[in-house]
Design an enzyme around this catalytic site. Structure first.
Site, PDB file in Angstrom:
ATOM      1  CD  GLN A   1      -2.368   1.256   2.715  1.00  0.00           C
ATOM      2  OE1 GLN A   1      -2.103   0.738   3.718  1.00  0.00           O
ATOM      3  NE2 GLN A   1      -3.526   2.055   2.794  1.00  0.00           N
TER       4      GLN A   1
ATOM      5  CB  SER B   1       2.351   6.888   4.599  1.00  0.00           C
ATOM      6  OG  SER B   1       1.315   6.529   5.226  1.00  0.00           O
TER       7      SER B   1
ATOM      8  CB  SER C   1       3.547  -2.990   5.497  1.00  0.00           C
ATOM      9  OG  SER C   1       3.413  -1.971   6.612  1.00  0.00           O
TER      10      SER C   1
ATOM     11  CD  GLU D   1      -5.828  -0.045   7.207  1.00  0.00           C
ATOM     12  OE1 GLU D   1      -4.458  -0.138   7.528  1.00  0.00           O
ATOM     13  OE2 GLU D   1      -6.080   1.199   7.014  1.00  0.00           O
TER      14      GLU D   1
ATOM     15  CD  GLU E   1      -1.841  11.330  19.006  1.00  0.00           C
ATOM     16  OE1 GLU E   1      -1.693  10.690  18.391  1.00  0.00           O
ATOM     17  OE2 GLU E   1      -1.222  11.052  20.262  1.00  0.00           O
TER      18      GLU E   1
HETATM   19  C1  FAD Z   1       4.120  -0.502  11.381  1.00  0.00           C
HETATM   20  C2  FAD Z   1       3.469   0.500  10.488  1.00  0.00           C
HETATM   21  C3  FAD Z   1       3.276  -0.033   9.308  1.00  0.00           C
HETATM   22  C4  FAD Z   1       2.640   0.882   8.100  1.00  0.00           C
HETATM   23  N1  FAD Z   1       2.414   0.391   6.905  1.00  0.00           N
HETATM   24  C5  FAD Z   1       2.193   1.266   6.081  1.00  0.00           C
HETATM   25  C6  FAD Z   1       1.870   0.832   4.659  1.00  0.00           C
HETATM   26  O1  FAD Z   1       1.946  -0.279   4.368  1.00  0.00           O
HETATM   27  N2  FAD Z   1       1.552   1.936   3.514  1.00  0.00           N
HETATM   28  C7  FAD Z   1       1.394   3.189   4.099  1.00  0.00           C
HETATM   29  O2  FAD Z   1       0.956   4.203   3.173  1.00  0.00           O
HETATM   30  N3  FAD Z   1       1.548   3.548   5.292  1.00  0.00           N
HETATM   31  C8  FAD Z   1       1.930   2.844   6.191  1.00  0.00           C
HETATM   32  N4  FAD Z   1       2.250   3.241   7.707  1.00  0.00           N
HETATM   33  C9  FAD Z   1       2.085   4.607   7.898  1.00  0.00           C
HETATM   34  C10 FAD Z   1       1.207   5.093   8.652  1.00  0.00           C
HETATM   35  O3  FAD Z   1      -0.140   4.913   8.079  1.00  0.00           O
HETATM   36  C11 FAD Z   1       1.455   6.418   9.420  1.00  0.00           C
HETATM   37  O4  FAD Z   1       2.631   6.339  10.100  1.00  0.00           O
HETATM   38  C12 FAD Z   1       0.271   7.206   9.901  1.00  0.00           C
HETATM   39  O5  FAD Z   1      -0.568   7.552   9.133  1.00  0.00           O
HETATM   40  C13 FAD Z   1       0.825   8.310  10.789  1.00  0.00           C
HETATM   41  O6  FAD Z   1       1.675   9.349   9.697  1.00  0.00           O
HETATM   42  P1  FAD Z   1       3.359   9.736  10.130  1.00  0.00           P
HETATM   43  O7  FAD Z   1       3.921   8.659  10.620  1.00  0.00           O
HETATM   44  O8  FAD Z   1       3.404  10.489   8.960  1.00  0.00           O
HETATM   45  O9  FAD Z   1       2.908  10.636  11.510  1.00  0.00           O
HETATM   46  P2  FAD Z   1       2.510  12.200  11.428  1.00  0.00           P
HETATM   47  O10 FAD Z   1       1.199  12.198  10.886  1.00  0.00           O
HETATM   48  O11 FAD Z   1       3.499  13.168  11.134  1.00  0.00           O
HETATM   49  O12 FAD Z   1       2.439  12.393  13.051  1.00  0.00           O
HETATM   50  C14 FAD Z   1       2.984  12.518  14.009  1.00  0.00           C
HETATM   51  C15 FAD Z   1       2.533  12.781  15.458  1.00  0.00           C
HETATM   52  O13 FAD Z   1       1.732  13.797  15.135  1.00  0.00           O
HETATM   53  C16 FAD Z   1       0.177  13.552  15.566  1.00  0.00           C
HETATM   54  N5  FAD Z   1      -0.804  14.428  14.545  1.00  0.00           N
HETATM   55  C17 FAD Z   1      -0.590  14.378  13.281  1.00  0.00           C
HETATM   56  N6  FAD Z   1      -1.951  15.148  12.857  1.00  0.00           N
HETATM   57  C18 FAD Z   1      -2.316  15.468  14.019  1.00  0.00           C
HETATM   58  C19 FAD Z   1      -3.710  16.315  14.194  1.00  0.00           C
HETATM   59  N7  FAD Z   1      -4.353  16.786  13.293  1.00  0.00           N
HETATM   60  N8  FAD Z   1      -3.988  16.401  15.402  1.00  0.00           N
HETATM   61  C20 FAD Z   1      -3.573  15.900  16.560  1.00  0.00           C
HETATM   62  N9  FAD Z   1      -2.145  15.049  16.339  1.00  0.00           N
HETATM   63  C21 FAD Z   1      -1.756  14.976  15.173  1.00  0.00           C
HETATM   64  C22 FAD Z   1      -0.134  11.987  15.252  1.00  0.00           C
HETATM   65  O14 FAD Z   1      -1.020  11.516  15.989  1.00  0.00           O
HETATM   66  C23 FAD Z   1       1.476  11.725  15.638  1.00  0.00           C
HETATM   67  O15 FAD Z   1       1.627  11.480  17.002  1.00  0.00           O
HETATM   68  C24 FAD Z   1       2.696   2.436   8.639  1.00  0.00           C
HETATM   69  C25 FAD Z   1       2.809   2.744   9.511  1.00  0.00           C
HETATM   70  C26 FAD Z   1       3.477   1.569  10.827  1.00  0.00           C
HETATM   71  C27 FAD Z   1       4.032   2.474  12.280  1.00  0.00           C
END
Ligand code: FAD
Length: 420
Positions: A160, A163, A195, A278, A402
């Site tokens: 997928q 991100s 992933s 999902e 969040e």
């Molecule tokens: C094990 C794992 C597998 C994954 N697999 C996939 C995959 O296969 N494909 C894929 O596309 N993605 C995947 N992801 C990505 C996942 O969807 C993102 O990590 C997730 O959406 C959070 O985005 P970010 O890491 O960019 O954090 P950010 O969006 O930068 O967030 C950082 C922090 O800020 C907080 N935050 C952000 N916006 C807000 C808001 N508006 N209000 C309050 N708090 C906020 C968040 O809660 C978090 O604590 C995976 C992630 C993990 C950990």
């Protein structure tokens, strides 16, 4: 405890039958007798798993999954094909699309029995649980004919590509771009946290196809072959020392012009459809896994005498209560889904299980004591260490805590959107 959703199609009510842990009391109010069909189906699934998780596949019991996706990959891919050969992938999909059209109750039973048998973590789950349902909802007949058979046969693995470094919670900030050039899309940009991309044949990629459009507009969901010169997959080493997810770089990568799901520019609606499906029924398999992890922690605490520590025993009780809460929440959520698609209940469920699982990881290392701070040669983690480290991710993926709260606030409670 086995759950029976015997009458979802008829009366839309749920029945729970209990056969819990030794000594576990199960509520009696809504006990029901499973239909002969369900008992027969459960026996069929058990029989198939017992017969097939043997011989070459016997060593796969308990393999794969969070923190262990690197284990026995080739053999787990062969296992995918075995599942596919005997029609155990996409069992809930319509028969007209190659599935078995089985009702929710039987899908739940399959996931429960699969987890109970300790069958290996699925390498093909992203195709089966995300892309397949997306194509069933939004794909053309031709796309369904082309892509669903490979998923059903366990021969085509998907990842997928949503991100990006600057677009996780804020998915509408996607900057990976694609432009149509004759018969092909040409794609440039970067995805992250993808992933299982290192094993995948295809990736469904959310890309900006209209450079003039902003945010949710002008995005498209493209079906992109992973093994091509324009794509580089770089595994990311995690806290667990293993690599489940990857960075994926697109440098003039290509996808066929017709391999866009939904209309070009309609990718946001399609992607939201993907995110809405999902998990679903696999929640019940996940919960049996949780239960098994809990039982292992309990056993270690008994063996070491840690149960005599009042703090540990109180946390064990809390963890057990949490298991029951998740169980009934899952039943309620599934009822919601069966009655017309997932609602915000799925957000509530995620907010319950993710922190619960993290607390179980913390309890596991506390029960293990100081030994848990020492890692074996070659960074070989034991189960408690792996549980503790991997569960750090639970409150992030699939929508962070969040974001779940924001969704509940705005969609369930109608509170004002947060200021940007
Ligand atoms: C094990 C794992 C597998 C994954 N697999 C996939 C995959 O296969 N494909 C894929 O596309 N993605 C995947 N992801 C990505 C996942 O969807 C993102 O990590 C997730 O959406 C959070 O985005 P970010 O890491 O960019 O954090 P950010 O969006 O930068 O967030 C950082 C922090 O800020 C907080 N935050 C952000 N916006 C807000 C808001 N508006 N209000 C309050 N708090 C906020 C968040 O809660 C978090 O604590 C995976 C992630 C993990 C950990």
């Amino acid at each position: 405890m086995d759950v029976h959703l015997v009458s979802l199609q008829q009366g839309q009510q749920m029945h729970i039958r209990g056969r819990g842990l030794p000594g576990e009391r199960v509520p009696r109010g809504d006990v029901t007798v499973p239909t002969p069909d369900e008992e027969g189906f459960r026996a069929e699934v058990r029989g198939w798993l017992a017969a097939n998780l043997s011989g070459e596949f016997a060593p796969l019991v308990g393999s794969g999954g969070p923190g262990r996706e690197h284990e026995s990959v080739e053999q787990r891919m062969a296992w995918e094909r075995r599942l596919g050969e005997d029609g155990w992938i996409g069992i809930g999909w319509p028969e007209s699309d190659g599935g078995r059209g089985l009702p929710w109750s039987q899908q739940v039973i399959f996931h429960e029995e699969y987890a109970r048998a300790g069958a290996p973590a699925r390498v093909g789950h992203i195709g089966e649980q995300l892309l397949g349902p997306t194509l069933l909802m939004f794909g053309t007949a031709e796309q369904r004919r082309r892509f669903l058979p490979g998923i059903l046969a366990g021969t085509q693995l998907w990842c997928q590509g949503f991100s990006e470094p600057g677009a996780g919670s804020d998915l509408a900030a996607v900057t990976t771009r694609a432009r149509l050039d004759g018969a092909e899309w040409r794609i440039d940009g970067q995805k992250v946290w993808t992933s299982l991309a290192q094993f995948a044949d295809w990736c469904f990629v959310l890309a900006r196809t209209d450079p003039a459009a902003q945010r949710h507009h002008g995005l498209s969901l493209l079906l992109v072959p992973v093994r091509q010169p324009g794509i580089e997959v770089r595994p990311i080493v995690q806290l667990t020392g293993t690599s489940e997810f990857n960075e994926v770089f697109f440098d003039d990568a290509r996808a066929a012009a017709g391999d866009v799901v939904g209309a070009p520019g309609d990718g946001w609606r399609v992607a939201m459809g993907t995110l809405a499906v999902e998990r679903g029924v696999s929640t019940f398999g996940q919960q049996l896994g949780f239960r098994r992890e809990f039982e292992a922690v309990l056993q270690t605490a008994r063996a070491s005498g840690a149960i005599h520590d009042p703090d540990i025993s109180a946390r064990l009780v809390e963890a057990w209560i949490g298991l029951q809460v998740m169980r009934y929440t899952a039943v309620a959520t599934l009822g919601q889904q069966a009655n017309g698609g997932p609602g915000t209940e799925a957000n509530v469920a995620k907010l319950i299980w993710a922190p619960w699982h993290q607390r179980l990881g913390e309890l596991a290392v506390d029960v293990a004591g100081p030994a848990a701070t020492v890692v074996g040669a070659g960074y070989e983690l034991d189960n408690a260490q792996r549980l503790f480290l991997f569960t750090r991710a639970d409150t992030i993926y699939g929508g962070s805590n969040e974001i779940q709260r924001n969704v509940i606030a705005s969609r369930l409670l109608g509170l004002p959107r947060e200021p940007r």
